[in-house]
Design an enzyme around this catalytic site. Sequence first.
Site, mmCIF file in Angstrom:
data_model
loop_
_atom_site.group_PDB
_atom_site.id
_atom_site.type_symbol
_atom_site.label_atom_id
_atom_site.label_comp_id
_atom_site.label_asym_id
_atom_site.label_seq_id
_atom_site.Cartn_x
_atom_site.Cartn_y
_atom_site.Cartn_z
ATOM 1 C CE LYS A 95 0.201 1.454 -0.464
ATOM 2 N NZ LYS A 95 0.526 1.287 0.958
ATOM 3 C CD GLN A 155 -0.888 3.040 4.113
ATOM 4 O OE1 GLN A 155 -1.108 2.314 3.143
ATOM 5 N NE2 GLN A 155 0.258 3.689 4.265
ATOM 6 C CG ASP A 166 2.586 -3.803 2.896
ATOM 7 O OD1 ASP A 166 2.899 -3.404 1.757
ATOM 8 O OD2 ASP A 166 1.896 -3.138 3.688
#
Length: 293
Positions: A52, A96, A119
């Site tokens: 990412k 994460q 997200d």
Amino acid sequence: MTIIDGKKISTDIQDEIAIEVKSIITNNGRIPHLAAVLVGNDGASETYVAAKVKACECVGFKSTLVRMPATTTEQELLSKLDELNADDDIDGYIVQSPLPKHIDEYKVIEAIAPEKDVDGFHPQSVGRMALNLPTYLPATPYGIVQLLERYKIETSGKHCVVLGRSHIVGSPMSILMARNEVPGNCTVTLCHSRTSNLKEFTLKADIIIVALGKPEFLTADMVKEGVVVIDVGITRVPSDKTKTGFKLLGDVKYDEVSAKASFITPVPGGVGPMTIASLLLNTMKASRKEVYN
Ligand code: NAP
């Protein structure tokens, strides 16, 4: 039959974003900035976060990696999120997963400021998605929407069967396909492990989105001619034919189902590569203040 090339579409999207960032720089605008929080040192998470951060660099975004030890307490992590929420230089951030077991993942998701929730997991983002309001869509469903859109696959009036009801893929996908949107406007059936006679539903489907984690579950006898198949599943299985000793399998028995399909995503190279593109698209939206202004 058309093979949906997720790798190409993901690269196209990243190229488009890179052009937009160049134009922002030329016009002395603010460069989009994504932060990623990594707690602990899980090997797979390290790899995902590194990919990412690298993608951010490639398109010209600013990126910040916040590393915290596995011993971080829930309160310490929540305080860090408060800091990121208040930092005007950061447009959006991700935490994460998986998190260490002593940290409540839902508490963490709810602590992310909705305007920075790139997200798309915050309950407010999910609610706005259900209401068809501007929001950040979760990465995998957003990627699938992009694939359907860019391959101009007709969805209106079609019967879409979604296999799997997880919060990150199946459930949001069922909401997105039923919305009064393009792509969307499908009649949706959501199947899961308690569904009886699942084959009865898949045989009637014009579009099947499979997110089970059951390698080669969907076979040719379960689908009709001309079906559109989106395979989300990725499972590592042992293989003596590869150097690594394993291969990746989707939830679809690709060789036989592709012979009947009009469009199909391969594994790997279908849905998988779209995740990063979705995250970059959401960060761009956050930077443009497109969702909340
Ligand atoms: P998950 O949370 O494990 O959910 C699996 C779903 O499948 C559940 O709803 C379960 O039903 C249902 N299910 C399991 N066995 C079934 C059966 N025999 N018949 C009908 N339904 C059944 O999985 P997930 O997180 O959605 O992930 C699914 C797959 O997609 C995995 O292989 C994962 O690695 C992959 N994935 C790929 C990407 C990507 O970027 N390509 C992203 C995310 C996930 P119940 O709810 O009743 O238990």
